[in-house]
Design a protein around this motif. Structure first.
Motif, PDB file in Angstrom:
ATOM      1  N   PHE A 255      10.866   4.633  11.213  1.00 32.79           N
ATOM      2  CA  PHE A 255      10.822   6.033  10.776  1.00 32.79           C
ATOM      3  C   PHE A 255      11.182   6.184   9.297  1.00 32.79           C
ATOM      4  O   PHE A 255      10.783   7.123   8.640  1.00 32.79           O
ATOM      5  N   LYS A 256      11.945   5.227   8.799  1.00 32.47           N
ATOM      6  CA  LYS A 256      12.334   5.321   7.398  1.00 32.47           C
ATOM      7  C   LYS A 256      11.337   4.629   6.482  1.00 32.47           C
ATOM      8  O   LYS A 256      11.241   4.955   5.319  1.00 32.47           O
ATOM      9  N   THR A 257      10.647   3.612   6.994  1.00 30.05           N
ATOM     10  CA  THR A 257       9.792   2.828   6.096  1.00 30.05           C
ATOM     11  C   THR A 257       8.359   3.331   6.020  1.00 30.05           C
ATOM     12  O   THR A 257       7.818   3.511   4.936  1.00 30.05           O
ATOM     13  N   LEU A 258       7.734   3.529   7.174  1.00 30.80           N
ATOM     14  CA  LEU A 258       6.306   3.831   7.130  1.00 30.80           C
ATOM     15  C   LEU A 258       5.954   5.094   6.347  1.00 30.80           C
ATOM     16  O   LEU A 258       4.962   5.097   5.630  1.00 30.80           O
ATOM     17  N   PRO A 259       6.753   6.161   6.441  1.00 26.60           N
ATOM     18  CA  PRO A 259       6.407   7.338   5.638  1.00 26.60           C
ATOM     19  C   PRO A 259       6.279   7.003   4.155  1.00 26.60           C
ATOM     20  O   PRO A 259       5.483   7.615   3.441  1.00 26.60           O
ATOM     21  N   ILE A 260       7.037   6.001   3.702  1.00 30.56           N
ATOM     22  CA  ILE A 260       6.953   5.631   2.285  1.00 30.56           C
ATOM     23  C   ILE A 260       5.618   4.948   1.988  1.00 30.56           C
ATOM     24  O   ILE A 260       4.992   5.193   0.969  1.00 30.56           O
TER      25      ILE A 260
ATOM     26  N   PHE B 105       2.896   5.569   3.616  1.00 32.37           N
ATOM     27  CA  PHE B 105       1.877   6.615   3.676  1.00 32.37           C
ATOM     28  C   PHE B 105       1.812   7.419   2.378  1.00 32.37           C
ATOM     29  O   PHE B 105       0.757   7.868   1.979  1.00 32.37           O
ATOM     30  N   MET B 106       2.973   7.580   1.735  1.00 30.44           N
ATOM     31  CA  MET B 106       3.002   8.345   0.493  1.00 30.44           C
ATOM     32  C   MET B 106       2.107   7.727  -0.566  1.00 30.44           C
ATOM     33  O   MET B 106       1.540   8.416  -1.399  1.00 30.44           O
ATOM     34  N   GLN B 107       2.022   6.375  -0.513  1.00 31.25           N
ATOM     35  CA  GLN B 107       1.277   5.683  -1.566  1.00 31.25           C
ATOM     36  C   GLN B 107      -0.205   5.555  -1.251  1.00 31.25           C
ATOM     37  O   GLN B 107      -0.990   5.149  -2.096  1.00 31.25           O
TER      38      GLN B 107
ATOM     39  N   LEU C 145       6.901  15.269   5.242  1.00 26.67           N
ATOM     40  CA  LEU C 145       7.011  13.827   5.086  1.00 26.67           C
ATOM     41  C   LEU C 145       6.526  13.364   3.711  1.00 26.67           C
ATOM     42  O   LEU C 145       6.685  12.206   3.350  1.00 26.67           O
ATOM     43  N   HIS C 146       5.918  14.248   2.990  1.00 21.75           N
ATOM     44  CA  HIS C 146       5.340  13.838   1.705  1.00 21.75           C
ATOM     45  C   HIS C 146       6.039  14.454   0.516  1.00 21.75           C
ATOM     46  O   HIS C 146       5.595  14.330  -0.605  1.00 21.75           O
TER      47      HIS C 146
ATOM     48  N   LYS D 246      -1.561  11.541   3.957  1.00 20.28           N
ATOM     49  CA  LYS D 246      -1.084  12.609   4.831  1.00 20.28           C
ATOM     50  C   LYS D 246      -1.740  12.530   6.194  1.00 20.28           C
ATOM     51  O   LYS D 246      -1.081  12.680   7.237  1.00 20.28           O
ATOM     52  N   VAL D 247      -3.051  12.283   6.162  1.00 15.20           N
ATOM     53  CA  VAL D 247      -3.774  12.190   7.433  1.00 15.20           C
ATOM     54  C   VAL D 247      -3.312  10.953   8.194  1.00 15.20           C
ATOM     55  O   VAL D 247      -3.049  11.002   9.399  1.00 15.20           O
TER      56      VAL D 247
END
Ligand code: PHE
Length: 453
Positions: free
Chosen positions: A292-297, A299-301, A127-128, A306-307
């Motif tokens: 599912f498409k937005t939140l991973p982005i 989290f990247m910032q 995801l990262h 990752k946690v």
């Protein structure tokens, strides 16, 4: 009334009940569905209609369902039979709710499976890696793979079965006490971060400044349907959970707390998601893949992204789990109470059957994408529409008619069949279930059936 005299064993504490019932209410509906339908319906005005539906229709119907269960002391069908006699047509309302819960579990478990997959993705670091487009693209890759969808769906149902087999206290209540507070804590953290991001202000505006030109009759039906969906109404959950409640519990107070917590989670989740959407300049009407498409982005910032990603998707899975548990419990309570099966057998049977029905739903994202059940809708979309737009509101309509018109003073005598407040609150409740709720639901349903067009 042929109810057993002794109240059956139930929740260990009121707090445990609140967490379990809130666990049922708070689910994919709040974190996955509400944000994406709000996006599609243009924000503010839709949110306002939704809030009114919760307060004026959902809340009184929740009280009515809990009351029916606590008085009937059985499953959703049995409670109506206990109150009205074995052959009473009201038992059909119970039938409709058990059917709704069962069909719901079948397609709900597919989406819940996605959250399991994302837990895996977050844990392995996939995801990262890559740019935002690539990360958003992971969602499409997942839904394109039939074996993966069916695998995760099976695992999700197995987990649900594992918990429901443990029973009310040792399974449902115990797990809700662990899963729900964790979900709240993390959501607040993400929300705070979202509000301080560049899209925070825009997100608030989108959610709370109404633009009534965006409302269509479809928005009204969706707002109403979702109010039932998110509060777990019309599917026998609150009847079943109410049957495990003690006679002194204040149903108004309990319902109010459940609805409040549920609404809070929906608002926090939406504001967080829209702040990411606006910050990243993504389309607001992204549909079912939105979270599912937005939140991973996001989290990247974030520091410790990752946690946080791992914890978030775990909790999304937990939220889905506590809701699925309640759907399965509706079916299981029926099979135990009316067929006399043991819990373990009833649970495996209910879970297994829901899994089988869920397979075509999973396939409708890939291999069976072209197969339409209702005009223009895949199997998944048809099931969702059938349950969320028709069965749940219809169940709610019948419950309100029952509570408003059939519930007699005579029956209100035993403590378990009485509402604590017989003053103003009771009068308001009675007015709402007797007149407003049935009229509003009926209008929206008739409108959907094309009567006014
Ligand atoms: N309330 C759950 C959610 O928001 C869904 C649900 C509906 C659960 C009906 C049980 C019964 O995800």
């Amino acid at each position: 009334m042929d109810t057993p005299n002794a109240l059956r064993s139930g929740w260990a504490s009121r707090f445990g009940f609140i967490l379990a019932a809130t666990g049922s209410a708070v689910g994919l509906g709040n974190i996955w569905k509400f944000p994406y339908i709000t996006g599609i319906h243009g924000g503010g005005a839709f949110v306002l209609v939704y809030l009114l539906c919760i307060l004026l229709l959902g809340l009184p119907i929740m009280v009515a369902e809990l009351l029916i269960g606590r008085c009937g002391q059985r499953d959703a069908i049995g409670s109506f039979m206990a109150l009205e006699g074995r052959k009473s047509p009201w038992r059909l309302v119970g039938w409709g709710s058990v059917a709704a819960a069962f069909v719901l579990l079948s397609f709900y478990s597919v989406v819940a499976g996605w959250s399991f997959d994302y837990v895996c993705k977050a844990a392995t670091g996939i995801l990262h890696r890559g740019n935002p487009e690539q990360i958003s693209g992971l969602f499409g890759e997942l839904t394109a793979s039939a074996p993966r969808l069916v695998f995760w769906q099976a695992l999700f149902i197995l987990t649900t079965v594992g918990i429901v087999i443990g029973g009310i206290r040792g399974g449902i209540e115990r797990w809700s006490k662990i899963l729900m507070p964790g979900l709240f804590g993390l959501l607040i953290l993400l929300f705070l971060h979202g509000m301080f991001s560049p899209g925070g202000m825009q997100s608030l505006k989108f959610m709370f400044v109404p633009d009534f030109t965006k409302l269509t009759s479809r928005s009204l039906l969706d707002a109403l349907g979702h109010a039932f969906f998110t509060l777990s109404l019309g599917a026998g959950v609150m009847i079943t959970y109410g049957s495990y409640l003690d006679p002194e519990a204040d149903l108004f107070g309990l319902s109010f707390r459940i609805a409040l917590l549920d609404t809070l989670v929906a608002m926090l989740a939406s504001l967080t998601i829209f702040s990411v959407v606006f910050s990243a300049g993504m389309p607001i009407d992204g549909g079912p893949g939105l979270v599912f498409k937005t939140l991973p982005i996001l989290f990247m910032q974030l520091p410790f992204g990752k946690v946080l990603a791992l914890v978030f998707f775990l909790l999304l899975a937990f939220a889905a789990l506590t809701s699925a548990i309640s759907m399965l419990e509706v079916v299981v309570a029926y099979v135990i109470d009316e067929w006399g099966w043991r819990r373990a057998k009833a649970t495996s049977f209910g879970g297994g059957a829901a899994f089988l029905l869920g397979i075509p739903c999973a396939l409708s994202f890939n291999l069976w994408e072209g197969i339409k059940l209702l005009p223009g809708r895949t199997v998944f979309q048809s099931f969702d529409m059938l349950v969320s737009s028709y069965l749940l509101p219809l169940g709610g309509l019948m419950v309100s008619l029952y509570a408003g018109w059939v519930w007699t003073k005579e029956r209100e005598k035993p403590a378990s069949c009485r509402l604590a407040d017989s003053g103003v609150l009771f009068a308001v409740w009675h007015f709402l279930v007797r007149y407003l709720a049935p009229a509003a639901v009926l209008l929206v349903l008739l409108n959907e059936a094309g009567l006014f067009s």
